[in-house]
Write a protein that holds these residues in place. Sequence first.
Motif, short mmCIF file in Angstrom:
data_model
loop_
_atom_site.label_atom_id
_atom_site.label_comp_id
_atom_site.label_asym_id
_atom_site.label_seq_id
_atom_site.Cartn_x
_atom_site.Cartn_y
_atom_site.Cartn_z
N ASP A 73 9.86 19.66 -10.66
CA ASP A 73 10.21 19.82 -12.07
C ASP A 73 9.89 18.57 -12.88
O ASP A 73 9.73 18.65 -14.11
CB ASP A 73 11.70 20.15 -12.21
N SER A 74 9.81 17.43 -12.22
CA SER A 74 9.63 16.17 -12.95
C SER A 74 8.18 15.72 -13.00
O SER A 74 7.89 14.63 -13.51
CB SER A 74 10.48 15.07 -12.30
N THR A 75 7.25 16.53 -12.50
CA THR A 75 5.87 16.07 -12.43
C THR A 75 4.92 16.88 -13.32
O THR A 75 3.72 16.90 -13.09
CB THR A 75 5.35 16.11 -10.97
N ASN A 76 5.46 17.55 -14.34
CA ASN A 76 4.58 18.14 -15.34
C ASN A 76 3.90 17.02 -16.11
O ASN A 76 4.54 16.07 -16.56
CB ASN A 76 5.36 19.03 -16.31
N LEU A 77 2.59 17.15 -16.30
CA LEU A 77 1.81 16.06 -16.87
C LEU A 77 1.43 16.33 -18.31
O LEU A 77 1.01 17.43 -18.67
CB LEU A 77 0.53 15.84 -16.06
N ASP A 78 1.60 15.31 -19.15
CA ASP A 78 0.96 15.30 -20.46
C ASP A 78 0.05 14.08 -20.48
O ASP A 78 -0.01 13.31 -19.52
CB ASP A 78 1.99 15.25 -21.59
N ARG A 79 -0.65 13.90 -21.58
CA ARG A 79 -1.62 12.81 -21.59
C ARG A 79 -0.96 11.44 -21.50
O ARG A 79 -1.50 10.53 -20.89
CB ARG A 79 -2.49 12.89 -22.85
N MET A 80 0.21 11.31 -22.09
CA MET A 80 0.89 10.02 -22.06
C MET A 80 1.21 9.62 -20.62
O MET A 80 0.92 8.50 -20.19
CB MET A 80 2.15 10.09 -22.91
N GLU A 130 -15.10 32.68 -37.18
CA GLU A 130 -14.43 33.76 -36.46
C GLU A 130 -14.68 33.70 -34.96
O GLU A 130 -13.83 34.11 -34.17
CB GLU A 130 -14.90 35.11 -37.02
N ASN A 131 -15.83 33.17 -34.55
CA ASN A 131 -16.18 33.14 -33.12
C ASN A 131 -15.91 31.80 -32.45
O ASN A 131 -16.18 31.64 -31.26
CB ASN A 131 -17.66 33.50 -32.94
N ALA A 132 -15.39 30.86 -33.20
CA ALA A 132 -15.16 29.53 -32.64
C ALA A 132 -14.11 29.57 -31.54
O ALA A 132 -13.03 30.15 -31.70
CB ALA A 132 -14.72 28.57 -33.74
N VAL A 133 -14.43 28.95 -30.41
CA VAL A 133 -13.51 28.85 -29.27
C VAL A 133 -13.37 27.36 -28.92
O VAL A 133 -14.37 26.69 -28.67
CB VAL A 133 -14.02 29.63 -28.05
N PRO A 134 -12.16 26.87 -28.90
CA PRO A 134 -11.97 25.44 -28.60
C PRO A 134 -12.17 25.15 -27.12
O PRO A 134 -12.03 26.03 -26.26
CB PRO A 134 -10.52 25.19 -29.01
N THR A 135 -12.48 23.90 -26.84
CA THR A 135 -12.63 23.43 -25.46
C THR A 135 -11.57 22.38 -25.16
O THR A 135 -11.47 21.37 -25.87
CB THR A 135 -14.03 22.82 -25.22
N ILE A 136 -10.77 22.65 -24.14
CA ILE A 136 -9.81 21.65 -23.66
C ILE A 136 -10.52 20.81 -22.60
O ILE A 136 -10.85 21.31 -21.52
CB ILE A 136 -8.55 22.31 -23.08
N VAL A 137 -10.78 19.57 -22.93
CA VAL A 137 -11.46 18.67 -22.01
C VAL A 137 -10.43 17.99 -21.13
O VAL A 137 -9.61 17.20 -21.61
CB VAL A 137 -12.31 17.63 -22.76
N LEU A 138 -10.46 18.31 -19.87
CA LEU A 138 -9.50 17.77 -18.90
C LEU A 138 -9.97 16.44 -18.34
O LEU A 138 -11.17 16.13 -18.34
CB LEU A 138 -9.31 18.76 -17.75
N SER A 139 -9.04 15.68 -17.84
CA SER A 139 -9.37 14.53 -17.01
C SER A 139 -8.55 14.64 -15.72
O SER A 139 -7.40 15.10 -15.75
CB SER A 139 -9.05 13.22 -17.71
N VAL A 183 -2.69 10.05 -4.63
CA VAL A 183 -2.17 10.53 -5.90
C VAL A 183 -3.19 11.49 -6.50
O VAL A 183 -4.40 11.23 -6.46
CB VAL A 183 -1.86 9.36 -6.86
N PHE A 184 -2.70 12.60 -7.05
CA PHE A 184 -3.58 13.59 -7.68
C PHE A 184 -2.94 14.03 -8.98
O PHE A 184 -1.74 14.35 -9.03
CB PHE A 184 -3.80 14.79 -6.76
N ALA A 185 -3.75 14.06 -10.04
CA ALA A 185 -3.22 14.48 -11.34
C ALA A 185 -4.35 15.01 -12.21
O ALA A 185 -5.49 14.51 -12.15
CB ALA A 185 -2.54 13.30 -12.05
N VAL A 186 -4.04 16.02 -12.99
CA VAL A 186 -4.96 16.55 -13.99
C VAL A 186 -4.18 16.72 -15.29
O VAL A 186 -3.04 17.19 -15.27
CB VAL A 186 -5.56 17.92 -13.57
#
Length: 602
Positions: A73-80, A130-139, A183-186
């Motif tokens: 429960d404590s390892t949900n990741l945000d960018r910070m 109308e057709n624009a689709v955003p891209t979530i760029v992961l690290s 360690v692994f994180a996305v």
Amino acid sequence: MKKFYHSLKKSTLFLFLLLGFFLQAQQEVNESYSNEVTQTFAGLNKNRVPHGLLLDFAMDFTDAEAFNGQLSDSTNLDRMTYTNLYHTMLMSRVRDVSAGFMLPQEFANTWEGYRRDNNDFDLNSPGDIENAVPTIVLSALYYKYSKIRNNALSQGDIAVQNNQYRDAFVNGQWQNPYENKQVFAVASPIQDIEGSVVDFLLPTEITMSNNLQAVNKIEMDADDGAGFRQLNLDQKTRVTYTSLTKEGIRDIVFKITLNNGQRLKSRTRIKFGDPQKQGLQNPPPIGKQAEIINSDKFYVIESEENFNGKTATGIVSINYAAGNTKIKKPLIVAEGYDPGIIVTPENIFGLSDIDDFIDPIDQILNSDLRDLLTVDSSQEYDIIYVDWLNGVDDMRRNAKLLKTIIEWVNEEKAANGSSEENVVLGQSMGGVIARYALREMEIENTDHETRLYVSHDAPHQGANVPYGLQYMARHARNEYVKAPILLNGVEALLPTIINGAAWFSQLQLEDFVTGFENPPNISFPSPYAVLSLADMPASRQLLINFVKSDYNLDNTVHNNWQDELENVGYPQEYGIRNVAISNGSECGQTQDLDSGDYLFRF
């Protein structure tokens, strides 16, 4: 084994946070941690440290051991958190290990570059919107590292002498005190995104690892019912959510399978749909970004005139009056300060759109204004919402765009057989832009065909952001700690109060400058992106007192703009009437602050 050095590291970090606000320098690079940790570990042969990464050596920006590939429960990741995790691993280098690392600012800027390049919507027609689709760029990051075993000292595998760690030998044989860890994180750069159709992209360049060759495959469960699917580096993976929960929350799980068959997982949480309306509609609307807002039609319009050699472009969203399919009775709304181009390039409409104008009105029960503007059966006005593509650009450039839009509206309504005059409403900074545009049209002897100009909480005299907040934000940006080990022969400097820096920039530029009672929720972007907002042209024009990065005041831009604005004056011709509305408490309630009270104390 962590206890010996743990208290030193934690107290040092706290002192950085505490004292950093009160130091006065253009850039403070604190070397005390680097010097102390280097001295403490001087007695160890660093070549014996597996992978060249030793967690005990690092400043703990976050608990790296918690991100071991097992979900909790404590390892949900945000960018910070992710950025702090990367900084922790970067600080753990006990020798010049460069594989899988880049300098912090280079890393942040590279990530931002991918975000912008992959969300640079080429808008030339309504269909493009109308057709624009955003891209979530992961690290992603995957590191193998080591730490000193907790029982290493008691078992004689390491020694402490004169407050220094030293290698231990038994009969001339070196004793290994280290245990291997990984360690692994996305992470996603944002936690809120408009729409329910999105592309995910994981670029190789920001997949940070000292052992990438050990990874057999990367998979993603987008929480859309399809289970895990392969996530190929540098290839977009489209996800379409056909339904959303009330809050629009999805738990995205990433999994790597190593060559030895071991599987590690990481999780991030993202809200899809419309972040401004989360919880208001159940179920929330689904579809592409343009499909979920209250607009009957879109147009992409470029200013006919340029300012200093550049034109401005905007999206015009139209919500027609009851029974209308063409513009006949226009209410032109100019949006306010919108830093979306910097902090949320994934959202085509930025941080505000036509719904942010319509929804608050629609929630007012038994209101004449609601009946007039939002009730389908009685709506009298065609709402024409102007969305700047660059909402932090020079206000004169966006005024050129608004002039073009007003002229276009006049041509459209004339072609539709209407002689109705316009109502032009400018919200916050949009009120200043509308004033300038309307008056400039009058000076040019162009009839704007506008009977009413409404200035809605617009900062015509500028925005007053307290000196203290600006100095604090600037100083927060300039506080760094030096990593003990060079990276590719270059000093690695890490921002020590990155979270506070981001928070203060968001506070000063959205709460104070735009005048919002509740500033929009912004997921943590690059600190360098957030802290650049104060330097944007519109910010410089609005800020009455501007503190530069060297802590000197420079009000030249604002003063010159204010002189020009005052010389232009207010709209006054062609029968126009000017009305100003200011936000505040209709009950006359104060904010419980007296002169001289602390606004913030740390």
